[in-house]
Design an enzyme around this catalytic site. Structure first.
Site, short mmCIF file in Angstrom:
data_model
loop_
_atom_site.label_atom_id
_atom_site.label_comp_id
_atom_site.label_asym_id
_atom_site.label_seq_id
_atom_site.Cartn_x
_atom_site.Cartn_y
_atom_site.Cartn_z
N ASP A 315 27.51 71.50 31.35
CA ASP A 315 26.16 71.15 30.90
C ASP A 315 26.22 70.06 29.82
O ASP A 315 27.21 69.92 29.12
CB ASP A 315 25.45 72.39 30.34
CG ASP A 315 26.22 73.01 29.18
OD1 ASP A 315 27.48 73.03 29.25
OD2 ASP A 315 25.59 73.45 28.21
N GLU A 316 25.11 69.36 29.70
CA GLU A 316 24.87 68.45 28.57
C GLU A 316 26.07 67.55 28.25
O GLU A 316 26.40 67.34 27.08
CB GLU A 316 24.47 69.25 27.31
CG GLU A 316 23.16 69.97 27.52
CD GLU A 316 22.78 70.88 26.36
OE1 GLU A 316 21.62 70.77 25.92
OE2 GLU A 316 23.60 71.70 25.91
N ALA A 317 26.70 67.00 29.30
CA ALA A 317 27.84 66.09 29.09
C ALA A 317 27.28 64.68 28.84
O ALA A 317 27.57 63.74 29.58
CB ALA A 317 28.76 66.14 30.29
#
Ligand code: ACM
Length: 512
Positions: A315-317
């Protein structure tokens, strides 16, 4: 139904047993009738089955002894009493049948997990005082009739973020016991993030020793030794929960990057981080050492984890280019398979190519873009299973309302009805029902520091996720649910769980 007037505590005080359908999660089918069973000083717990069945019997005895004050011997002889029976009947991997009549209560299941879930039902049919740790007055009545029960979904999860604030083994064991009461069967541990690395890895010792040495707000943090993690896995298994370890990658990795300079593209280790921003860190996708690191970490954690799954985050890379993200997931997913495990990732994994058999955990909102939902739906149609954790429904770290003293609100306020009143089977457009494998309630810990905080955020919302995961859609009914939820309040009081007294729930009045 007049919930307050017919609350469980009012009934049980006068010796009327809890109706068979007043449990959470709602059973698949209930056929009430006949005289109740009464647990007495002479009651025995009779086991028909192998050692795992006996363990469930011992667990039940330990649950009932303090408040009843009875001996409750666990035996394989005699008749009547509380009987736990394994047979090859139609109850599946987790289902059970509970039959209650004057002469005894019999729980029948195909697997020990089914017996265990049946025991949780039996527990909720007894008065809340049964949860206390000193002798209480009965009577200990179980209403007459039959329950046939089997779960809707095989994945009924809860996630604990032990990275933002470290939680001790005792705090996690306490949560496991609470999850078991509602038939949750997966404990997802978010073991690494920017703010802390929480599990010892022998081949990269600074991850835990240095990367685990702080937490949000700058406290001392901590980590689990391999022995402690193994104890959590064992304790969870004793409550029929499977531990799903998560190492979040390639973003959410500042604690690892701070521990080993060579994992950074520029070879410079950043400082430890104790704030709450997201999206600033990334493993170095172009460096070969990154995959040596992932291989070592996955190998060591896989060796400690008997369950099938390893969660690789994803997530949220925001500091990883899309191209790098796809490359990273192509390299990392086979490593998980090499060590005999199956991948689960946050739903951004569907922006790469999810491996065969992988699960994607959806954490979007109603307001998530149609394009993002469509990408998840397409992956689901192509065989990727989904675990649903919509943030504006079942993120347990969201505030209930503007006055909630803990929690965040980026996904909005999530009161009890919002959290319960949706259907996982029809939630995401274009997703075949068979692609939905279950639900999971995450608890992120930017503002959560201890069991008291967990209790307050998880109760009363957690049982709603448990019911969405277990009960058939045909039982879904907010008015009925809130009445059953209200009856759990006195049980939580007996267990010492400080819950949020949501105004949406008709809690019995004190002493009622
Ligand atoms: C998430 O909440 N970033 C999965």
């Amino acid at each position: 139904m007049g919930a307050a007037a017919t609350g469980a505590s009012a009934h049980t005080q006068y010796g009327t047993p809890t109706p068979l359908d007043r449990v959470i999660p709602a059973p698949a089918s209930v056929d009430p009738g006949g005289a109740p069973y009464r647990i007495t000083p002479g009651t025995q717990i009779r086991i028909e089955g192998p050692r795992e069945a006996r363990r469930v019997g011992e667990y039940l005895a330990e649950l009932l002894r303090p408040a009843t004050g009875y001996r409750l011997p666990v035996t394989d002889r005699g008749r009547g009493g509380i009987r736990l029976r394994l047979d090859d009947g139609p109850h599946g991997a987790e289902g059970y049948r509970l039959d209650s009549r004057r002469s005894g209560v019999t729980i029948t299941a195909r697997e020990p997990a089914g017996l265990f879930h049946g025991v949780q039902t039996l527990r909720q049919l007894l008065p809340p005082a049964v949860e206390r740790d000193s002798v209480q007055r009965g009577p200990w009545l179980v209403a007459g009739g039959t329950i046939e029960d089997t779960p809707r979904y095989g994945w009924r999860g809860a996630m604990l973020d032990v990275s933002r604030h470290f939680l001790t083994v005792d705090e996690v064991r306490r949560y496991i016991d609470q999850l078991a009461l509602y038939k949750i069967n997966k404990l997802h541990l978010h073991l690494s993030d920017d703010q802390g690395w929480r599990i010892a890895v022998d081949s990269w010792p600074r991850l835990a020793a240095y990367g685990g040495s702080t937490e949000v707000g700058g406290g001392p943090g901590g980590h689990y030794t391999k022995a402690e993690y193994t104890e959590l896995v064992r304790y969870a298994a004793s409550r029929h929960l499977e531990v799903v370890p998560e190492i979040d990658m390639p973003g959410h990795t500042n604690a690892a990057l701070a521990s080993y300079a060579e994992l950074n593209c520029d070879g410079v280790a950043p400082p430890l981080y104790t704030g709450t921003e997201v999206g600033f860190s990334s493993l170095c996708v172009g460096k070969e050492i990154t995959y040596d690191f992932v291989d070592d970490v996955v190998r060591e954690i896989a060796a400690l984890t008997p369950g099938r799954w390893i969660h690789i985050g994803g997530d949220e890379a925001h500091s990883t280019s899309h191209e790098d993200y796809v490359t990273f997931m192509e390299r990392v997913q086979p490593i998980v398979a090499e060590y005999g495990k199956t991948v689960i990732g946050w739903h951004q994994l569907t922006g790469a190519a999810p491996a065969e058999g992988a699960l994607a955990q959806y954490w979007g909102l109603d307001s998530t873009s149609p394009a993002e939902k469509a990408q998840v739906a397409e992956a689901a149609r192509n065989g990727t299973g989904l675990i649903l954790s919509p943030a504006d429904r079942i993120y347990l770290d969201m505030k209930y309302d503007k006055d909630t003293p803990l929690g965040l609100s980026w996904a909005g306020y999530v009161e009890v009805r919002q959290s319960y009143d949706w259907d996982p089977g029809a939630y995401l457009p274009g997703v075949p029902g068979s692609a939905v494998r279950g639900v999971e309630a995450p608890l992120w810990t930017e503002t959560i520091e201890n069991s008291e905080h967990i209790d307050y955020m998880a109760f009363p919302r957690l049982p709603g996720t448990a019911e969405l995961g277990w009960s058939p859609a045909s039982t879904h009914d907010w008015d009925d649910y809130r009445t059953r939820l209200a009856a759990q309040g006195p049980r939580w009081e007996a267990l010492g769980i400080g819950y949020h007294r949501s105004p949406q729930v008709p809690w019995p009045t004190a002493g009622g």
